[in-house]
Design a protein around this motif. Sequence first.
Motif, PDB file in Angstrom:
ATOM      1  N   GLN A 157     -11.003  -0.243  10.163  1.00 41.80           N
ATOM      2  CA  GLN A 157     -11.568  -1.390   9.452  1.00 41.80           C
ATOM      3  C   GLN A 157     -11.256  -1.356   7.955  1.00 41.80           C
ATOM      4  OE1 GLN A 157     -12.921  -4.236  10.478  1.00 41.80           O
ATOM      5  NE2 GLN A 157     -12.350  -3.514  12.537  1.00 41.80           N
ATOM      6  N   THR A 158     -11.066  -0.160   7.395  1.00 39.44           N
ATOM      7  CA  THR A 158     -10.697  -0.059   5.982  1.00 39.44           C
ATOM      8  C   THR A 158      -9.393  -0.789   5.693  1.00 39.44           C
ATOM      9  OG1 THR A 158     -11.859   2.028   5.640  1.00 39.44           O
ATOM     10  CG2 THR A 158     -10.003   1.586   4.174  1.00 39.44           C
ATOM     11  N   PHE A 159      -8.507  -0.799   6.689  1.00 43.33           N
ATOM     12  CA  PHE A 159      -7.186  -1.391   6.491  1.00 43.33           C
ATOM     13  C   PHE A 159      -7.034  -2.721   7.237  1.00 43.33           C
ATOM     14  CE2 PHE A 159      -6.938   3.264   6.372  1.00 43.33           C
ATOM     15  CZ  PHE A 159      -6.583   3.427   5.030  1.00 43.33           C
ATOM     16  N   ALA A 160      -8.147  -3.269   7.695  1.00 42.38           N
ATOM     17  CA  ALA A 160      -8.065  -4.546   8.408  1.00 42.38           C
ATOM     18  C   ALA A 160      -7.676  -5.681   7.467  1.00 42.38           C
ATOM     19  CB  ALA A 160      -9.404  -4.849   9.090  1.00 42.38           C
ATOM     20  N   GLU A 161      -8.179  -5.663   6.250  1.00 42.82           N
ATOM     21  CA  GLU A 161      -7.881  -6.708   5.274  1.00 42.82           C
ATOM     22  C   GLU A 161      -7.122  -6.177   4.063  1.00 42.82           C
ATOM     23  OE1 GLU A 161      -8.429  -9.708   6.146  1.00 42.82           O
ATOM     24  OE2 GLU A 161      -9.676  -9.241   7.898  1.00 42.82           O
ATOM     25  N   THR A 162      -7.081  -4.866   3.921  1.00 39.87           N
ATOM     26  CA  THR A 162      -6.379  -4.242   2.797  1.00 39.87           C
ATOM     27  C   THR A 162      -5.157  -3.509   3.330  1.00 39.87           C
ATOM     28  OG1 THR A 162      -8.461  -3.936   1.605  1.00 39.87           O
ATOM     29  CG2 THR A 162      -6.589  -2.564   0.926  1.00 39.87           C
ATOM     30  N   PRO A 163      -3.972  -3.740   2.775  1.00 41.33           N
ATOM     31  CA  PRO A 163      -2.769  -3.100   3.311  1.00 41.33           C
ATOM     32  C   PRO A 163      -2.851  -1.582   3.253  1.00 41.33           C
ATOM     33  CG  PRO A 163      -2.174  -4.890   1.827  1.00 41.33           C
ATOM     34  CD  PRO A 163      -3.654  -4.682   1.676  1.00 41.33           C
ATOM     35  N   TYR A 164      -2.348  -0.948   4.313  1.00 38.17           N
ATOM     36  CA  TYR A 164      -2.236   0.509   4.315  1.00 38.17           C
ATOM     37  C   TYR A 164      -1.048   0.910   3.442  1.00 38.17           C
ATOM     38  CZ  TYR A 164      -1.215   5.275   5.683  1.00 38.17           C
ATOM     39  OH  TYR A 164      -0.943   6.618   5.642  1.00 38.17           O
ATOM     40  N   PRO A 165      -1.237   1.829   2.490  1.00 45.99           N
ATOM     41  CA  PRO A 165      -0.150   2.200   1.579  1.00 45.99           C
ATOM     42  C   PRO A 165       0.759   3.280   2.164  1.00 45.99           C
ATOM     43  CG  PRO A 165      -2.150   3.316   0.909  1.00 45.99           C
ATOM     44  CD  PRO A 165      -2.520   2.454   2.092  1.00 45.99           C
ATOM     45  N   GLY A 166       1.522   2.926   3.183  1.00 49.35           N
ATOM     46  CA  GLY A 166       2.428   3.909   3.766  1.00 49.35           C
ATOM     47  C   GLY A 166       3.202   3.353   4.933  1.00 49.35           C
ATOM     48  N   GLY A 167       4.320   3.981   5.228  1.00 50.00           N
ATOM     49  CA  GLY A 167       5.135   3.584   6.358  1.00 50.00           C
ATOM     50  C   GLY A 167       6.384   4.439   6.445  1.00 50.00           C
ATOM     51  N   LEU A 168       7.098   4.330   7.567  1.00 50.22           N
ATOM     52  CA  LEU A 168       8.323   5.085   7.772  1.00 50.22           C
ATOM     53  C   LEU A 168       9.356   4.189   8.453  1.00 50.22           C
ATOM     54  CD1 LEU A 168       5.740   7.091   9.100  1.00 50.22           C
ATOM     55  CD2 LEU A 168       7.466   8.721   8.341  1.00 50.22           C
ATOM     56  N   THR A 169      10.612   4.397   8.128  1.00 49.49           N
ATOM     57  CA  THR A 169      11.684   3.619   8.744  1.00 49.49           C
ATOM     58  C   THR A 169      11.666   3.736  10.260  1.00 49.49           C
ATOM     59  OG1 THR A 169      13.094   3.859   6.792  1.00 49.49           O
ATOM     60  CG2 THR A 169      14.201   3.345   8.873  1.00 49.49           C
ATOM     61  N   TYR A 170      11.369   4.927  10.750  1.00 47.35           N
ATOM     62  CA  TYR A 170      11.469   5.172  12.190  1.00 47.35           C
ATOM     63  C   TYR A 170      10.104   5.221  12.881  1.00 47.35           C
ATOM     64  CZ  TYR A 170      16.166   6.317  10.714  1.00 47.35           C
ATOM     65  OH  TYR A 170      17.420   6.250  10.164  1.00 47.35           O
ATOM     66  N   SER A 171       9.078   4.647  12.256  1.00 51.14           N
ATOM     67  CA  SER A 171       7.749   4.632  12.862  1.00 51.14           C
ATOM     68  C   SER A 171       7.789   3.895  14.198  1.00 51.14           C
ATOM     69  CB  SER A 171       6.755   3.950  11.923  1.00 51.14           C
ATOM     70  OG  SER A 171       5.498   3.822  12.525  1.00 51.14           O
TER      71      SER A 171
END
Length: 451
Positions: free
Chosen positions: A310-324
């Motif tokens: 729920q913390t990231f339901a309306e606020t973007p999560y600050p992370g990601g990976l090309t191969y996620s």
Amino acid sequence: MSIEPITPDPEIGEELLSAGRKARDLDRAHVFHSWSAQASLDPMTVVKTEGPHVWDGEGRKLIDFSSQMVNTNIGHGHPAVVAAIQEQAARIATIAPAHVNDARSEAARLISDLTPGDLNHVFFTNGGADAVEHAVRMARVHTGKTKILSAYRSYHGGTDLAINITGGARRIPVDRAAAGTAHFLPPFTYRSSFHAEDDAQEGQRALEHLEQVITLEGPSTIAAVILESVPGTAGIFVPPAGYLEGVRELTRRHGILFIADEVMAGFGRTGRWFGVDHWGVEPDLLTFAKGVNSGYVPLGGVAISDEVYQTFAETPYPGGLTYSGHPLACAAAVATITAMQEEGMVENAARLGTEIFGPRLQELKDRHPSVGDVRGLGAFWAVELVQDRTTKEPLDIGELVAECKKLGLLPFVAENRLHLTPPLNTPDEVVRQGLDILDQALEVADRAVQG
């Protein structure tokens, strides 16, 4: 009956052996190995794998009691998983993580169905270390706090943050004391830090110690406690009854998240889908990798509770990976989990532990003075070697490991321990054969006993 050293398998032809020799030459010329001094390294060449076996550069067949990095949980070359990877590669070999693909969606559903509690959302990573990195990031953003508590006897990965969270000695050369981590002593009755006389005393004193650390560090500064449900590389020591439940209660009471690191123990290794299942513990975040697809294609991830989600339901999560959520890796995960369910591999791992490993290893401990302790669950066991059972001085096991390999057994090696972690579907007769080899090889270790 004496076991003779293994000889080259006549079915391994010269073509494979020649390719192995070429690969070794190129390896020594160009490959930089992890956790090793490069100049003195003498790695084993592997020319073939199948089921619970590997063939070395001389064509000799060994029982794989290591599952490599404790990740080939369904063995080598399972046909259903190989076929799934091939079929996925022909249809969608790769795609950006922003796009939906059916392999990732189905893998997330299967994992969510297996994880405890309300861990209904999955963020995919490339392996266990970055799963830990992202679980910590989620915990910090969710709580608004920074500090992470982890155990001294632990391993959480080789990336910069994960290695600093790690409590083992591999952390020390790169520990800058700047990663926002603090460590505490976990329960380990055989080498107790609490002068405990039994598991119950050890567990209670370890919980009292952890509560003191939380109080002294300040609950208002602590985002999460991270623990391996059953520590792997650090020694496969099963926590005393009530300990993990106590940790969960402490974290709830102090407003701290609990991250269960299931990278090694997860996906059936202990005889349950996840180690925490043995104690009915429901974490806020759960990291996984390794056995999720038997290591056929790199994959890890974080299973996320509804509250953290729920913390990231309306606020973007600050992370990601090309191969996620890479489609080849996720297709392998779907096929692996399906095969494990259809073939009863988790139940088989539990049976191997209670019917074969547990009784036989206790018998080896009773007969071999070099064996200080045996411990484990399912297909996840440690044999700790000592020079003296009274002082528990660790034994150099180089000669023992060499003898095991000479007789046809490939164990996982960690400090003064052999970890016995075969694929969960290893046939009983192969497990017994491996333990027979260990029995004979331990005679080498016994000669070094001083007490």
